[in-house]
Design a protein around this motif. Sequence first.
Motif, PDB file in Angstrom:
ATOM      1  N   VAL A 135       0.858  -1.186   0.000  1.00  0.00           N
ATOM      2  CA  VAL A 135       0.000   0.000   0.000  1.00  0.00           C
ATOM      3  C   VAL A 135       0.890   1.230   0.000  1.00  0.00           C
ATOM      4  CG1 VAL A 135      -1.890  -1.204   1.138  1.00  0.00           C
ATOM      5  CG2 VAL A 135      -0.199   0.008   2.526  1.00  0.00           C
ATOM      6  N   ARG A 136       0.338   2.341  -0.451  1.00  0.00           N
ATOM      7  CA  ARG A 136       1.149   3.559  -0.507  1.00  0.00           C
ATOM      8  C   ARG A 136       1.347   4.116   0.900  1.00  0.00           C
ATOM      9  NH1 ARG A 136      -1.752   6.151  -5.849  1.00  0.00           N
ATOM     10  NH2 ARG A 136      -0.356   5.149  -7.355  1.00  0.00           N
ATOM     11  N   LEU A 137       2.587   4.461   1.210  1.00  0.00           N
ATOM     12  CA  LEU A 137       2.868   5.068   2.506  1.00  0.00           C
ATOM     13  C   LEU A 137       2.034   6.332   2.679  1.00  0.00           C
ATOM     14  CD1 LEU A 137       4.472   5.385   5.140  1.00  0.00           C
ATOM     15  CD2 LEU A 137       6.315   6.433   3.810  1.00  0.00           C
ATOM     16  N   LYS A 138       1.874   7.099   1.585  1.00  0.00           N
ATOM     17  CA  LYS A 138       1.155   8.372   1.716  1.00  0.00           C
ATOM     18  C   LYS A 138      -0.316   8.166   2.100  1.00  0.00           C
ATOM     19  CE  LYS A 138      -0.288   9.287  -3.037  1.00  0.00           C
ATOM     20  NZ  LYS A 138      -0.827  10.455  -3.698  1.00  0.00           N
ATOM     21  N   ASP A 139      -0.905   7.056   1.631  1.00  0.00           N
ATOM     22  CA  ASP A 139      -2.295   6.774   2.003  1.00  0.00           C
ATOM     23  C   ASP A 139      -2.400   6.476   3.496  1.00  0.00           C
ATOM     24  OD1 ASP A 139      -2.875   7.102  -0.640  1.00  0.00           O
ATOM     25  OD2 ASP A 139      -3.214   4.965  -1.077  1.00  0.00           O
ATOM     26  N   VAL A 140      -1.428   5.714   3.996  1.00  0.00           N
ATOM     27  CA  VAL A 140      -1.450   5.343   5.413  1.00  0.00           C
ATOM     28  C   VAL A 140      -1.163   6.569   6.278  1.00  0.00           C
ATOM     29  CG1 VAL A 140      -0.438   3.834   7.169  1.00  0.00           C
ATOM     30  CG2 VAL A 140      -0.784   2.976   4.838  1.00  0.00           C
ATOM     31  N   LEU A 141      -0.204   7.399   5.845  1.00  0.00           N
ATOM     32  CA  LEU A 141       0.106   8.619   6.602  1.00  0.00           C
ATOM     33  C   LEU A 141      -1.107   9.542   6.656  1.00  0.00           C
ATOM     34  CD1 LEU A 141       3.750   9.514   5.415  1.00  0.00           C
ATOM     35  CD2 LEU A 141       3.054   8.408   7.550  1.00  0.00           C
ATOM     36  N   ALA A 142      -1.814   9.643   5.527  1.00  0.00           N
ATOM     37  CA  ALA A 142      -3.004  10.512   5.487  1.00  0.00           C
ATOM     38  C   ALA A 142      -4.074   9.985   6.440  1.00  0.00           C
ATOM     39  CB  ALA A 142      -3.543  10.586   4.058  1.00  0.00           C
ATOM     40  N   ASP A 143      -4.220   8.669   6.470  1.00  0.00           N
ATOM     41  CA  ASP A 143      -5.217   8.061   7.350  1.00  0.00           C
ATOM     42  C   ASP A 143      -4.852   8.260   8.824  1.00  0.00           C
ATOM     43  OD1 ASP A 143      -7.566   6.044   7.581  1.00  0.00           O
ATOM     44  OD2 ASP A 143      -5.990   5.199   8.864  1.00  0.00           O
ATOM     45  N   ALA A 144      -3.554   8.151   9.114  1.00  0.00           N
ATOM     46  CA  ALA A 144      -3.107   8.288  10.503  1.00  0.00           C
ATOM     47  C   ALA A 144      -3.164   9.739  10.959  1.00  0.00           C
ATOM     48  CB  ALA A 144      -1.686   7.749  10.644  1.00  0.00           C
ATOM     49  N   GLY A 145      -2.958  10.655  10.051  1.00  0.00           N
ATOM     50  CA  GLY A 145      -2.967  12.076  10.388  1.00  0.00           C
ATOM     51  C   GLY A 145      -1.557  12.609  10.537  1.00  0.00           C
ATOM     52  N   ILE A 146      -1.230  13.601   9.725  1.00  0.00           N
ATOM     53  CA  ILE A 146       0.126  14.121   9.697  1.00  0.00           C
ATOM     54  C   ILE A 146       0.089  15.643   9.850  1.00  0.00           C
ATOM     55  CG2 ILE A 146      -0.012  13.898   7.155  1.00  0.00           C
ATOM     56  CD1 ILE A 146       3.012  13.500   7.142  1.00  0.00           C
ATOM     57  N   LYS A 147       0.947  16.161  10.724  1.00  0.00           N
ATOM     58  CA  LYS A 147       0.943  17.611  10.976  1.00  0.00           C
ATOM     59  C   LYS A 147       1.697  18.363   9.884  1.00  0.00           C
ATOM     60  CE  LYS A 147       0.919  17.262  16.033  1.00  0.00           C
ATOM     61  NZ  LYS A 147       1.812  17.438  17.184  1.00  0.00           N
TER      62      LYS A 147
END
Lengths: 406, 147
Positions: A162-174
């Motif tokens: 899976v794309r790291l960016k999708d997971v980061l977006a789901d987790a929430g990034i400041k």
Amino acid sequence: MKRRSFVAKSSLGSLAALLGVDIVYKELIPSGYTPVALQDSDPFDLFSKDEAMVVLNDRPWNMEAQAHLLNDAITPNKFMFIRNNGIIPEEINEQAWQLEINGESAVAPKTYTLNDLKTKFKEYTYQLTLECGGNGRSEFNPPAKGNQWTIGAVSCAEWTGVRLKDVLADAGIKDDAVYIAYHAADTHLSNNPTKEPISRGVPISKAMQEETLLAFAMNGKPIPLVHGFPLRLVAGGWPASTSGKWLNTISIRNKVHDGEKMGGNSYRVPCETVAPGETVPEEEMCIIESMPVKSLITYPKSGALLKEGKSLKINGHAWAGEDEVSELEYSIDFGSSWKSAHIQEPKNRLAWQHFNATVSFPKKGYYEIWARATDSRGNKQPMVLPGWNPKGYLNNACHRIAVKIT
Amino acid sequence: MQEQEDTDIIFKPIYKVLILICIAFIVLGALAIYFYGPNQSQVEITEVDSELIRDGIHVRTGLVEAGGLQTVITNCTTCHSSKLIIQNRMGVEQWNSTIRWMQKTQGLWELGANQKVIVNYLVKNYPPLEKGRRQALTNIDWYRLNE
């Protein structure tokens, strides 16, 4: 049927007896997998590698390919180099494996099981070139310390995840995020549990690329243990040390990550070029990002004896880190003249590209076929060694093979 | 029918005894393997091999037999393989700085007077080779290629 299952059970039972402990989760051990504690010292058997692979180090395990072994369009496991910094994790329970997203720039820590990753996010498959930053180190003069890689610490396998960016977006990034860092389950060679063998990462811009994956499959199968089972960060085109194996944590950092092998001379080169052998202060060393343009002649194997008048078909791969290869030339006269080879488009961004040419020779004698790639920015591979650096990274000098016309 | 039942009655206790004997055999075998099997042979191998020198090479580690060998083995192969030593060729300054790096970051202990012994051994037996900017191709394995 019953007798067979008794035999199967008793063999695991005797393994447990040999170990002196029960094998936890033995029903989850993939068939063909041998627990690390039982592994013999034959690395070819251990990691399902071809016998022609070259072992550079057995603690930690480091193994490289030879040019002619890398002829496949997609590198199979048996020809994929191994670069380990620590001790391979011993007990991996895929069902219980978790990835934690945390760090100063994470909105809140969040944890995903492998199943969460596989079911919540869209899956992608890319061919991604992974080259060790120190590939080619053995040629540097004065010598650079570390594993003396020749040319075989490069691969291009097909990674699925899976794309790291999708997971980061789901987790929430400041908004103040600068870098992502990986942490993993391998352990330090000194057995000191407070030390990590390696914990590197990439800037947010690289983390957000479509091809940067949290991968759980390689070439359509679960990732082999030595290459990061069950989860690996894969950042194609960058030093392969940024593609953390046995991944269990991604930290979103508000500064450049300061983990193990991020500082000092590790995976860094002088920000400004230096004379060979010069001492470079730490603060004048810069982190390697995209790998440079490079190519390999994978067919024929060096040392071919050919009858006069016969032409020779050659082929190989070329890659250019973040960029594409725009041209591949070859020379049979030590660079006095160059001819163009046919080079294919990459299957996807960050995949290596295949080239081929038909070479003819004017008369009998000893020849070397040199290959030289040019990237989309116009950078060419040097024929001699590129800029010396203390740890011997980024040697992208032209590859060559020997041929005799008789 | 009657005959069949009779044989069953006679057979069953024998069957049980046989199973018990088999189990006892397996348990004893497993215990024998556990206590006398691999452990013992492992110990034997290390005892026989650990000191062996053949053609000036310490067989177990592949290191050159020379003054300082034991100090190098003791201090340098606890954490990493001797293969990492053998493939690296450096001068005094570089070895010393490598030792400092290992002490600073990798948990290597203070070497005291042994540091000199180790570095002397390394620069004497694994000196840097002058390689220039590009070496000639060597060790070419020639083969006939019929295209």
